[in-house]
Motif scaffolding. Structure first.
Motif, short mmCIF file in Angstrom:
data_model
loop_
_atom_site.label_atom_id
_atom_site.label_comp_id
_atom_site.label_asym_id
_atom_site.label_seq_id
_atom_site.Cartn_x
_atom_site.Cartn_y
_atom_site.Cartn_z
N GLU A 171 0.83 -1.19 0.00
CA GLU A 171 0.00 0.00 0.00
C GLU A 171 0.87 1.25 0.00
O GLU A 171 0.49 2.30 -0.48
CB GLU A 171 -0.90 0.00 1.24
N PRO A 177 3.29 2.92 -3.81
CA PRO A 177 3.07 4.04 -4.75
C PRO A 177 3.63 5.36 -4.24
O PRO A 177 4.25 6.11 -4.98
CB PRO A 177 1.54 4.10 -4.86
N LEU A 200 1.12 7.14 -11.21
CA LEU A 200 1.16 7.35 -9.76
C LEU A 200 0.37 8.60 -9.38
O LEU A 200 -0.35 8.61 -8.39
CB LEU A 200 2.62 7.50 -9.29
N ARG A 213 -3.65 7.79 -10.60
CA ARG A 213 -4.41 6.59 -10.24
C ARG A 213 -4.07 6.00 -8.88
O ARG A 213 -4.50 4.91 -8.57
CB ARG A 213 -4.24 5.48 -11.30
N THR A 214 -3.26 6.68 -8.09
CA THR A 214 -3.01 6.15 -6.75
C THR A 214 -3.35 7.23 -5.73
O THR A 214 -3.03 8.38 -5.90
CB THR A 214 -1.55 5.72 -6.56
N ARG A 244 -1.40 9.83 -0.44
CA ARG A 244 -0.02 10.27 -0.29
C ARG A 244 -0.11 11.72 0.17
O ARG A 244 -1.17 12.33 0.06
CB ARG A 244 0.71 10.19 -1.62
N GLU A 258 -9.40 1.14 -9.94
CA GLU A 258 -8.57 0.77 -8.80
C GLU A 258 -9.42 0.37 -7.61
O GLU A 258 -9.07 -0.54 -6.87
CB GLU A 258 -7.61 1.90 -8.43
N ARG A 278 -3.11 -3.07 -7.06
CA ARG A 278 -3.23 -2.05 -8.11
C ARG A 278 -2.15 -2.23 -9.16
O ARG A 278 -2.30 -1.80 -10.30
CB ARG A 278 -3.20 -0.66 -7.51
#
Lengths: 355, 562
Positions: B14, B17, B371, B374-375, B378, B454, B464
């Motif tokens: 997890e 990314p 990144l 689509r993630t 963060r 995702e 992912r």
């Protein structure tokens, strides 16, 4: 303890409060519908349960396990989105098998499971097709099959029917409900369509401004709205303000109304009258709760007509009545006509005081 | 009220990314931001390294600098005023008229992209130079100077404007045209009230791109400019000729400002452009109309012929013994001028650089965009920083980037000093230089995917990264191939950043043309340019075939897409 327990769940985006201390308990095997206008927090709540949004405060306990801080992959649910989110480059079979173990010795089992699932959603033999070759309703069924293939303990549906045309929507909602009953999977669906909610839900959760307004069975939500918002949002209705003249009597303008329910103490009472609860009487009928109304407008809508009337109520606001065509038996109602109307005492439900 | 920060338990997968994105941020900071900072710092330091604004004072006092700055500006303005209308009409003909062979016109319109900018300069010298056959057309004016610079820059910048305008004119709401017709609007009024406003942002964008291109282009004035001073050449003279890095840094900064300014405006303008085309729009389909189509066809024919003559002349020059006196066809320029003279290695170097740029640049660009797009989960600041750094290269002329690299990597204190003069640093500079358009291509492709892919994978307990491999990458394959092709061709043709970074072993082909021209070897220079054009054309052909085959063989699902 409930199967899915949501405690004091809150979420903000800057100044905007999306979820405001939500408390909700979902029973095992229940079909629960989150209903509300856009921006009411229903989708945020669903995404929080899915782990796609992280709440600021509060807990979510699923089958006795605290999942509040778990990433989506470590929770146990299947989800269907409004857009279906089918993978366009994978065949139907690969889409449905996406979450199944694809190791070599499991492959035969996966194939079997795909067959089973397609059978279940009524699309057997479509394995080799690509999503773009299917109609919207068929794509929706495949998305459902994919979500259910891993036999999740919880099914989440995010406005699953809103991208479909009216006929397909009605058909599919019946199918989804039947499937859910058969599998007994606990289901939470988000929708803004009250008819859909009434038709499908075991219980409806009406939401507004990040808060739960009312939780109840469809009939109760419709019959006994807990507040103005719920009353307004579910179905049409007339708000009638009256003066309390006794524990079971109230006066609104020239109208003296008896109510089945006991009126709470206080000078004014407010009633929420559904259009279909207004009855048509003989012109000379002097029974209780009857009064004269002056027809302002009559809209013929096929199975029923909507009639706008003016009566001598306290605020003189027009009332809307709904008469089904078989109730009218071909009787025509024209603007300007004078009608004898009545509201049965049991349909005069007092609303709590406006907040 | 301060809210409790969500404490999220995350497994290694997890967290990955976020870590990768941090890596991309560090790489961009190291190879883009720090060199530019080195440039800034270098400009406010005197020879002993102390802070001083002396260089600016000194620079302002240098005779000719003000003239160079003024020349740069007015030439760029003139180039913009000529190029944009030319390209607009050409794009209009391609998109809004019923022309036969639309694809061919488009291909020829973009043909200048296949070679380095010097192709135009060489060809115009041959056509209009001292020995030029069309010298009389200039009516006594010399091509060596502003005239030649403007002509060659218009030729080189034309496809850049054309690309933008073709896109801007590609989509139109047919209902607006029907409404205009129903209201009895004249042809001109319809053009003025419907077509132009819809293409407004494209026009502004094209103008700024052409302006920036002209300001930062230095190969053209170097080859055809004669003694006409412009800033870009001044940078080159200061840094390469006189090893005066400090002065070079000042001029580079001066170059950076108008270009950065242009792109800041463009970014701002683009942000305002939203929802010009709604989901309900009906695509506009031009109907045959002789009164419109015939003049436009003639126009395309004229421009295509001109462009063909430019490219053709460069190729022809490489094949004749001595223009215009001895027109005997020969491969001597290739054999003796390039191979025997040991310059052919430059072509091989360029192939290497281009291949490596495409090979490493494509995954880097795509993965970073993935990144970003689509993630989740963060620090938001990291995403903003990477986005900003990805957009920056568009506003940095290659020349400026190159000087930044010298100042940063050539510094003995820098642990990465060993990279200087290597092939690696040239590949890195090229990837960074052309980063933004590739990034935008990747972002557009990724944004067009369903937002929830995702989320669905996560609910099915599929990583992912597996979804990236099984779904995202296959669906975005056309964009990925396009990025690779773009990087390859630009790496093959670019001069500006690499001219400061090469060593005798890593001389790239496009820079070799510059050196050959300086040595008066126009034939071999043209031969090298031809080699580059042929290589780029071949790669484009391979790209088309590959896309076609790959999509047909392995992506059957695309045929069903509506």
């Amino acid at each position: 303890m409930a199967h899915l327990d949501i405690r004091q769940l809150s979420k903000r985006y800057g100044q905007f409060v999306a979820l405001d201390h939500i408390e909700l308990a979902v029973d095992e095997g229940e079909f629960l519908v989150l209903l509300g206008p856009s921006g009411c927090g229903k989708t945020t709540l669903l995404r929080a349960i899915a782990g796609l949004e992280m709440q600021d405060e509060g807990e979510i306990v699923h089958a006795g396990r605290d999942i509040s801080r778990l990433p989506p992959g470590q929770r146990d649910y299947g989800i269907v989105f409004q857009s279906y989110a089918l993978f366009p480059n994978l065949s139907v079979a690969d889409n449905v098998a996406y979450g199944l173990n694809s190791s070599r010795n499991e492959r035969r089992l996966a194939k079997q499971r795909v067959e089973e699932m397609l059978e279940l959603v009524g699309l057997p033999g479509t394995q080799a097709k690509y999503p773009a070759q299917l109609s919207g309703g068929q794509q929706q069924r495949i998305a459902l099959a994919r979500a259910l293939a891993t036999a999740p303990d919880l099914l989440l549906l995010d406005e699953p029917l809103s991208a479909l045309d009216a006929i397909e929507r009605v058909r599919l909602r019946g199918e989804i409900r039947a499937l859910q009953t058969r599998l007994g999977v606990t289901t939470i669906m988000v929708t803004h369509d009250q008819e859909e909610a009434l038709a499908m839900a075991d219980r409806i959760v009406v939401m507004q401004q990040g808060r739960i307004q009312q939780i109840g069975e469809p009939r109760d939500i419709y019959r006994q709205p807990g507040n103005d918002f719920v009353a307004d949002f579910i179905g049409r209705g007339n708000l009638l303000t009256a003066e309390r003249v006794g524990p079971h009597h109230a006066r609104s303008g020239d109208l003296l109304l008896r109510t089945a329910a006991e009126l709470p103490a206080g000078a004014t009472a407010r009633f929420y009258v559904r259009p279909e609860d207004i009855r048509l009487h003989d012109t000379l009928d002097q029974g209780e709760n009857t009064f004269y109304g002056h027809v302002l407008k009559c809209e013929f809508l096929g199975p029923y007509s909507l009639v706008t009337l003016r009566a001598h109520t306290a605020d003189g606001r027009p009332l809307v009545a709904q008469f089904s065509s078989n109730y009218l038996c071909g009787r025509e109602i024209r603007p300007g006509a004078m009608l004898r109307l009545g509201i049965p005492a049991e349909h005069l439900q007092p609303l709590p005081e406006a907040a | 009220m301060i809210l409790r920060r969500p404490l999220v338990f995350r497994s290694g997968a997890e967290r990955l990314p976020g870590v990768l994105l941090l890596g991309a941020a560090v790489a961009l900071a190291l190879f883009l931001v720090l060199p530019l900072l080195a440039l800034l710092v270098g400009s406010v330091r005197d020879d002993d390294g102390a802070f001083s604004l002396l260089r600016f004072v000194e620079f302002a006092a240098t005779p000719g600098m003000a003239t160079a700055a003024w020349n740069t500006l007015w030439v760029a303005a003139l180039v913009t005023v000529i190029t944009v209308p030319l390209a607009f009409l050409y794009a209009y003909a391609i998109q809004r008229a019923c022309l036969p062979l639309r694809g061919l016109w488009r291909l020829i319109g973009l043909s200048a992209l296949l070679g380095p900018s010097l192709v135009g300069a060489i060809a115009f010298i041959q056509w209009f130079g001292t020995q030029g056959v069309l010298k009389a057309w200039l009516g006594g004016a010399s091509v060596y100077g502003p005239v030649g610079i403007v002509m060659a820059t218009v030729y080189a910048a034309f496809p850049h404007a054309l690309m933008i305008l073709v896109v801007a004119l590609a989509t139109a709401d047919g209902r607006l045209y029907e409404a205009a017709d129903a209201l009895g609007a004249s042809r001109w009024r319809r053009f003025r009230t419907v077509t132009l406003p819809a293409a407004k942002y494209g026009l502004i964008s094209a103008a700024l791109v052409v302006f920036a291109y002209s300001v930062s282009e230095f190969g053209i004035p170097k080859v055809i400019g004669g003694n006409f001073p412009v800033l870009a050449v001044e940078v080159y003279v200061q840094v390469v000729g006189q090893h005066n890095f400090g002065r070079g840094a000042i001029v580079a900064l001066l170059l950076l400002l108008p270009v950065l300014f242009a792109f800041a405006i463009d970014t701002w303008v683009q942000r305002r452009q939203q929802a010009s085309l709604t989901a309900r729009a009906v695509p506009y389909q031009p109907r045959p109309d002789r009164r419109r189509d015939l003049p436009l066809l003639l126009y395309c024919l004229l421009l295509a012929t001109a462009m063909f003559c430019v490219l053709g002349m460069a190729m022809y020059t490489s094949l004749v013994r001595f223009w215009p006196y001895n027109l005997e066809l020969t491969f001597d320029h290739y054999i003796y001028g390039l191979a025997e003279a040991g310059v052919l290695a430059a072509w091989q170097n360029s192939l290497k650089i281009a291949a490596l740029t495409a090979l490493f640049g494509t995954p880097l660009v795509f993965l970073t965009a993935w990144l970003l797009e689509r993630t989740p989960a963060r620090p938001a600041a990291l995403g903003t920083a990477v986005r900003a750094m990805a957009a920056l290269p568009m506003g940095v002329p290659g020349l400026v980037l190159g000087i930044g690299y010298i100042l940063f990597f050539n510094s003995p204190d820098n642990p990465l000093n060993g990279l200087y003069h290597t092939l690696t640093i040239m590949v890195v500079a090229t990837v960074v230089h052309f980063y933004t358009p590739c990034h935008l291509t990747a972002v557009t492709a990724l944004k067009s995917l369903d937002r929830e892919f995702e989320a669905v994978s996560a609910s099915l307990k599929v990583s992912r990264f597996v979804t990236l491999w099984r779904v995202t990458l296959p669906v975005c394959l056309p964009a990925v191939l396009e990025i690779a092709r773009y990087l390859f061709i630009n790496a093959m043709t670019t001069v500006s950043a690499l001219v400061f970074l090469y060593s005798s072993e890593t001389l790239p082909a496009a820079v070799a043309i510059l050196n050959l021209d300086e040595a008066g070897e126009l034939g071999p220079a043209a031969a090298m340019a031809t080699l580059i054009v042929l290589t780029s054309a071949l790669i484009s052909l391979v790209y088309s075939l590959l896309t076609h085959l790959l999509l047909r063989r392995h992506q059957a699902w695309r045929h069903f897409q509506r």
